[in-house]
Design a protein around this motif. Structure first.
Motif, PDB file in Angstrom:
ATOM      1  N   VAL A 102      -2.540   4.001  10.064  1.00 42.24           N
ATOM      2  CA  VAL A 102      -1.825   2.892   9.425  1.00 42.24           C
ATOM      3  C   VAL A 102      -0.893   2.435  11.034  1.00 42.24           C
ATOM      4  O   VAL A 102      -0.145   2.890  11.176  1.00 42.24           O
ATOM      5  N   TYR A 133       0.691  -1.296  -0.206  1.00 43.69           N
ATOM      6  CA  TYR A 133       0.021  -0.165  -0.471  1.00 43.69           C
ATOM      7  C   TYR A 133       0.755   1.952  -0.141  1.00 43.69           C
ATOM      8  O   TYR A 133       2.533   1.373  -0.354  1.00 43.69           O
ATOM      9  N   VAL A 180      -6.650   7.967   7.183  1.00 42.06           N
ATOM     10  CA  VAL A 180      -6.541   6.466   7.196  1.00 42.06           C
ATOM     11  C   VAL A 180      -5.244   6.265   8.543  1.00 42.06           C
ATOM     12  O   VAL A 180      -4.470   7.034   9.022  1.00 42.06           O
ATOM     13  N   THR A 183      -5.644  10.029   1.865  1.00 41.94           N
ATOM     14  CA  THR A 183      -5.882   8.685   1.531  1.00 41.94           C
ATOM     15  C   THR A 183      -5.118   6.981   1.404  1.00 41.94           C
ATOM     16  O   THR A 183      -3.851   7.477   1.631  1.00 41.94           O
ATOM     17  N   LEU A 184      -5.706   5.924   1.337  1.00 39.92           N
ATOM     18  CA  LEU A 184      -4.724   4.749   1.328  1.00 39.92           C
ATOM     19  C   LEU A 184      -5.174   4.738  -0.362  1.00 39.92           C
ATOM     20  O   LEU A 184      -5.867   4.370  -0.783  1.00 39.92           O
ATOM     21  N   GLU A 185      -4.071   4.133  -0.378  1.00 43.82           N
ATOM     22  CA  GLU A 185      -3.951   3.493  -2.370  1.00 43.82           C
ATOM     23  C   GLU A 185      -3.682   2.041  -1.855  1.00 43.82           C
ATOM     24  O   GLU A 185      -2.685   1.723  -1.267  1.00 43.82           O
ATOM     25  N   TRP A 186      -4.463   1.059  -2.497  1.00 45.98           N
ATOM     26  CA  TRP A 186      -3.794  -0.576  -2.701  1.00 45.98           C
ATOM     27  C   TRP A 186      -2.951  -0.669  -4.517  1.00 45.98           C
ATOM     28  O   TRP A 186      -3.879  -0.677  -4.773  1.00 45.98           O
ATOM     29  N   ALA A 199      -8.356   2.877   5.999  1.00 52.71           N
ATOM     30  CA  ALA A 199      -9.179   3.952   5.850  1.00 52.71           C
ATOM     31  C   ALA A 199     -10.155   4.311   6.518  1.00 52.71           C
ATOM     32  O   ALA A 199     -11.186   3.867   6.720  1.00 52.71           O
ATOM     33  N   PRO A 243      -3.331  -0.751   7.381  1.00 55.26           N
ATOM     34  CA  PRO A 243      -3.971   0.001   6.693  1.00 55.26           C
ATOM     35  C   PRO A 243      -5.595   0.409   6.806  1.00 55.26           C
ATOM     36  O   PRO A 243      -5.685  -0.550   6.597  1.00 55.26           O
ATOM     37  N   ALA A 257       0.373   5.245   1.810  1.00 58.31           N
ATOM     38  CA  ALA A 257      -0.713   5.949   1.751  1.00 58.31           C
ATOM     39  C   ALA A 257      -0.101   7.536   2.425  1.00 58.31           C
ATOM     40  O   ALA A 257       0.996   7.514   2.032  1.00 58.31           O
TER      41      ALA A 257
END
Length: 136
Positions: A96, A17, A94, A51-54, A87, A85, A19
């Protein structure tokens, strides 16, 4: 604190991920729920406005919401069990788990929270012997 991109992964590497955002808080939480979820004396969590990105492994992510808790849930890798993490879209935030970061963050924890819930054996201020690896 400044805008950051923090990268991390689970123990087995299946889930990765990033963040993105402003780190607002970095706490050691001693509440009973965090101790149960981590199996340790406290959880070390960063709270980011962002934001959180996988990047990979999203299909491996498990989620558990404690029914009686308004805010407590646990996101984890279904392969290795590592916390991950989560969201919180309604807050634009987020959370973490610091131990999942691939690199050391540029900042240190700011506080211990729920200190009155601390297990008697955990994280007191007494000095303990330290070892670089397993002691002999």
């Amino acid at each position: 604190m400044t805008t950051n991109t923090l990268s991390g992964s689970c123990l087995c590497g299946a889930v990765r991920y990033q963040a993105h955002g402003d780190v607002r808080k970095f706490y050691h939480c001693h509440c009973k729920r965090c101790r149960k979820a981590t199996g340790t004396g406290h959880a070390s969590n960063l709270f980011i406005k962002g934001t959180l990105e996988w990047l990979s492994g999203e299909e491996q992510i498990g989620f558990y919401k404690l029914p009686e808790a308004e805010r407590f849930s646990n996101t984890f890798c279904s392969q290795c069990g590592s916390r991950l993490p989560k969201a919180v879209p309604e807050l634009g935030a987020v959370m973490v788990p610091a131990g999942t970061l691939d690199d050391e963050p540029d900042f240190l924890p700011q506080a211990r929270i729920f200190r009155d819930s601390r297990a008697a054996w955990s994280c007191d201020e007494s000095a303990l012997p330290t070892f670089a690896e397993y002691p002999e």
